[in-house]
Design an enzyme around this catalytic site. Structure first.
Site, short mmCIF file in Angstrom:
data_model
loop_
_atom_site.label_atom_id
_atom_site.label_comp_id
_atom_site.label_asym_id
_atom_site.label_seq_id
_atom_site.Cartn_x
_atom_site.Cartn_y
_atom_site.Cartn_z
N ASN A 42 -18.31 -58.50 86.72
CA ASN A 42 -16.91 -58.93 86.62
C ASN A 42 -16.83 -60.32 86.00
O ASN A 42 -17.72 -61.17 86.19
CB ASN A 42 -16.20 -58.86 87.98
CG ASN A 42 -16.86 -59.69 89.07
OD1 ASN A 42 -18.07 -59.88 89.08
ND2 ASN A 42 -16.07 -60.18 90.00
N ILE A 43 -15.76 -60.52 85.23
CA ILE A 43 -15.55 -61.79 84.53
C ILE A 43 -14.11 -62.22 84.81
O ILE A 43 -13.17 -61.52 84.41
CB ILE A 43 -15.77 -61.63 83.00
CG1 ILE A 43 -17.19 -61.09 82.73
CG2 ILE A 43 -15.54 -62.95 82.27
CD1 ILE A 43 -17.41 -60.61 81.30
N GLU A 44 -13.96 -63.34 85.52
CA GLU A 44 -12.62 -63.78 85.93
C GLU A 44 -12.08 -64.85 84.98
O GLU A 44 -12.82 -65.70 84.49
CB GLU A 44 -12.66 -64.29 87.37
CG GLU A 44 -13.03 -63.16 88.33
CD GLU A 44 -13.03 -63.56 89.78
OE1 GLU A 44 -12.97 -64.76 90.09
OE2 GLU A 44 -13.08 -62.63 90.62
N CYS A 53 -13.18 -56.12 85.41
CA CYS A 53 -14.14 -55.68 86.44
C CYS A 53 -15.50 -55.36 85.81
O CYS A 53 -15.60 -55.09 84.61
CB CYS A 53 -13.63 -54.42 87.12
SG CYS A 53 -12.13 -54.64 88.08
N GLU A 55 -17.25 -52.66 86.10
CA GLU A 55 -17.31 -51.29 85.57
C GLU A 55 -16.80 -51.25 84.14
O GLU A 55 -17.39 -50.60 83.26
CB GLU A 55 -16.44 -50.35 86.42
CG GLU A 55 -16.88 -50.17 87.85
CD GLU A 55 -16.22 -51.14 88.82
OE1 GLU A 55 -16.10 -52.33 88.47
OE2 GLU A 55 -15.87 -50.70 89.91
N CYS A 86 -11.34 -50.07 91.41
CA CYS A 86 -9.89 -50.27 91.37
C CYS A 86 -9.25 -49.17 90.53
O CYS A 86 -9.93 -48.42 89.82
CB CYS A 86 -9.57 -51.66 90.80
SG CYS A 86 -9.69 -51.78 89.01
N CYS A 89 -9.97 -49.23 86.71
CA CYS A 89 -11.31 -48.74 86.35
C CYS A 89 -11.39 -47.22 86.49
O CYS A 89 -12.08 -46.57 85.71
CB CYS A 89 -12.37 -49.41 87.20
SG CYS A 89 -12.62 -51.14 86.74
#
Ligand code: THU
Length: 136
Positions: A42-44, A53, A55, A86, A89
């Site tokens: 995941n990359i915020e 996310c 995935e 989620c 995804c």
């Protein structure tokens, strides 16, 4: 490939998670039918809705390298419980990978496997609009 091994690859990708806002690290490992693995995390983003996310990182990497046939995706978190994907995804994986196995793994490396069709039983898909009759 053994799904416990795939889960270990997902767990290894967790270290690349960029999650300074949630501190919730997610690693993913997507297995193609030919046996190749694409990793993801995941990359915020500071404007939170732009976060991606693990995935989706993994499947977008694979699709962008020409892959089209998949067998399973494993996801690893630092939780004791299993983390389900989620809604976004679920839609993306169903569209791009179909009814593959979704392998959830907890921090102890235990796994739980569900089919995507169990996680997302009545998906929206291209068939919902391609078969539509032309408007008069
Ligand atoms: N996240 C994932 O990467 N995968 C999931 O299946 C659930 C949520 C991420 C998004 C965000 O960076 C963090 O977990 C908290 O929601």
């Amino acid at each position: 490939m053994d799904y416990k091994k795939l889960a270990r690859q997902a767990a290894a990708s967790r270290k690349f998670s960029y999650s300074p806002y949630s501190n919730f690290r997610v690693g993913a490992a997507l297995l193609t039918k030919r046996g190749k693995v694409y990793s993801g995390c995941n990359i915020e983003i500071s404007s939170f809705a732009l976060t991606i996310c693990g995935e989706r990182t993994a499947i977008f990497k694979a699709i962008s390298e020409g892959e089209r046939e998949f067998k399973a995706i494993a996801v690893a978190t630092d939780e004791d419980s299993f983390t389900a994907p989620c809604g976004a995804c679920r839609q993306v994986l169903m569209d791009l990978a179909g009814d593959i196995d979704f392998v959830m793994s907890n921090k102890s490396g235990e796994i739980k496997v569900l089919k995507m069709s169990e996680l997302f039983p009545h998906p929206f898909g291209s068939e919902n609009f391609h078969k539509k009759k032309k408007r008069t």
